[in-house]
Structures are given as C-alpha cells and as structure tokens.
Scaffold this active site. Sequence first.
Site, PDB file in Angstrom:
ATOM      1  N   LYS A 150       0.881  -1.176   0.000  1.00 53.41           N
ATOM      2  CA  LYS A 150       0.000   0.000   0.000  1.00 53.41           C
ATOM      3  C   LYS A 150       0.913   1.219   0.000  1.00 53.41           C
ATOM      4  CE  LYS A 150      -4.428   1.095   2.150  1.00 53.41           C
ATOM      5  NZ  LYS A 150      -5.146   1.349   0.909  1.00 53.41           N
ATOM      6  N   GLU A 183      -9.248  -6.238  -9.015  1.00 53.64           N
ATOM      7  CA  GLU A 183      -9.977  -5.542  -7.948  1.00 53.64           C
ATOM      8  C   GLU A 183     -10.454  -4.211  -8.495  1.00 53.64           C
ATOM      9  OE1 GLU A 183      -7.387  -4.436  -4.681  1.00 53.64           O
ATOM     10  OE2 GLU A 183      -5.766  -3.944  -6.058  1.00 53.64           O
TER      11      GLU A 183
HETATM   12  N1  PMP Z   1      -7.730  -2.504  -2.947  1.00 45.19           N
HETATM   13  C1  PMP Z   1      -7.111  -1.313  -2.977  1.00 45.19           C
HETATM   14  C2  PMP Z   1      -6.333  -0.943  -4.184  1.00 45.19           C
HETATM   15  C3  PMP Z   1      -7.229  -0.436  -1.891  1.00 45.19           C
HETATM   16  O1  PMP Z   1      -6.625   0.751  -1.922  1.00 45.19           O
HETATM   17  C4  PMP Z   1      -7.978  -0.826  -0.770  1.00 45.19           C
HETATM   18  C5  PMP Z   1      -8.088   0.085   0.430  1.00 45.19           C
HETATM   19  N2  PMP Z   1      -8.992   1.124   0.252  1.00 45.19           N
HETATM   20  C6  PMP Z   1      -8.627  -2.068  -0.794  1.00 45.19           C
HETATM   21  C7  PMP Z   1      -8.455  -2.891  -1.892  1.00 45.19           C
HETATM   22  C8  PMP Z   1      -9.444  -2.542   0.360  1.00 45.19           C
HETATM   23  O2  PMP Z   1      -8.608  -2.868   1.449  1.00 45.19           O
HETATM   24  P1  PMP Z   1      -9.104  -2.694   2.941  1.00 45.19           P
HETATM   25  O3  PMP Z   1     -10.297  -3.564   3.102  1.00 45.19           O
HETATM   26  O4  PMP Z   1      -7.945  -3.155   3.770  1.00 45.19           O
HETATM   27  O5  PMP Z   1      -9.427  -1.263   3.141  1.00 45.19           O
END
Ligand code: PMP
Length: 284
Positions: A150, A183
Amino acid sequence: MAVVNLNGELVAKEQASVNVYDHGLLYGDGVFEGIRFYNGKVFRHHDHIERLYESALHILLDIPWTRDRMLAEVEKTVKASGLSDGYIRLLITRGVGTLGLDPNRCSNPQIIIIVDTISLYPTKCYEEGLEIITSSVIRAHPNTISPRVKSLNYLNNILARIEANRAGCHEALMLNHIGEVAECTADNLFIVKHGIVRTPHVNAGILEGITRNAVIELAKAGGIEVQEIAITRHDVYTADEMFLTGTGAEVISVVNVDGRKIGTGVPGPITRVLRDRFMILARS
Ligand code: PMP
C-alpha cells in the site's frame, strides 16, 4: 474534531504540514494505511499495523517505532479526536531528502496519523448498488511495485478512477497483467454464483484487503462456500451477485458492469446478508 499526530505530537489539522523536500511528496516514496474505528474501537487494528509494516519492509523503509508504539499512538490520536466513528489515515514517508530520488539521502521517516470523518459513497449507492466500468488501466505488473504494497503512489488507481468518473461511475474494475479480474481502484471485489462466493486470490494483483478477509471469515462462519480463484470478465458478466469491500466502502453491492446488468440488477441476498453481518462485526 480532526486531529493529526506528527511523529508523536498531536496538532490541529490546520497546523499539520510537511516539508516540501519530503520524498513522500517528491516521489510518492512511502506507505500508508486507511483504517476505520467504530464506537471508539479501531477495526482490525493489529491487521492494519501488520500490513503497514509489511509494506514498509517491502520498500526497505525502516519505521522508527515498534508496532506496540504505533498501536498506542493511533489509539491516542483517536481518543484526542473525541470522535466515536471515523477514519484514520496513517502514513510513513521516507522523510526529507535531496532533489534526487536516492532514498539514502533521506533521514528521518515521517510518521503521520490523521484522524477525521469519512463518507465515501452516497447512501443511495448502498441501497441500489453501484454501476461500474472496466478500466483500460491495469493493476501494476507484479515485477513493478507489488499491488500488495500500500504505497503512496496510487496514480495507477487514480487514472482508473478518472476513467470511472468520466463514465459517470464511482468505481472501476481493474484487470491484472494477464487479463484476469483483479480488484477495483480502492476496493476488493467479490462475485456470487450458485450460492458460492468467489474472489481473486491475493496473488492476482490485488491488495490483500482487511475488509476482504473479514468478509471471507464471515461467509465461511455462516456456512457459505468461499473460493479464492482466478476470475474473468465472463464470470463477472454472468454472476448472480457482485459486491465490493474496503475500509471506506465497507460492503457495497455492484449491480451493473460495463452497461451490463449483474444478476437481477438489484443488491442480491448474499451481498445483503454479508453487509449486515459485517456492520454487526464492525460495531461489536
Ligand atoms: N484494494 C485497494 C487498491 C485499496 O486501496 C484498498 C483500500 N482502500 C482495498 C483494496 C481494500 O482494502 P481494505 O479492506 O484493507 O481497506
């Protein structure tokens, strides 16, 4: 009230600023987390901190605090905000350096914890479901920066989001480098077919979402079969239901992709059950 923790010091939002020579700003050199808290309790706090340290490890960024200190500083900042429900943006930058990208020229990584409120999608979207498109921008190739990190560089996702916005949508589906469904720009993706819940595997070019993992656990605990498996656009277009998960979005239905109705075109029963169970878990 919004509060910012800058390297351990609590400051008001208006006083929180960074040095323009920080490589987080100059090069997107750093990592972050987006976390929610409900009733003053940080949701899956340890999981988020673990992912943060893993992202930092991948980019060889030494976070100067122990995990325990990080957990405590986040709690301290949430408390200082006086908010009971809200959002935490936790970021670590490589720190101030010179005008060249060499990270060895950076000293002092900067630790920034922002606590504020967030609202992502209008209520109507939760009731009626989202309409999304497939973006022409793909998730990063695994031999570039891994989508599992991230990092502070979200331009790939931002370009896809711009495409979504221009098509009048709030989100965009992103494929991976071999054309599989990965995603969305800030959310993980699930489909439901014949009662089985399917989501791309963590190595399909996705971020391993904390909400994703919570929803997988909830589905399994409720006797719903979950498969982490390669998904194609064919699977999406022919799904009975589809939904997205993310810290900001929580669990939200998708009812249309690329102008095609998904299932019956309204939020499906398994999606609704999983959203309800997720909200109960979050507030427990
Ligand atoms: N994919 C991406 C690219 C993200 O930035 C995020 C977070 N907003 C998610 C999936 C979801 O992850 P999380 O459930 O940990 O927020």
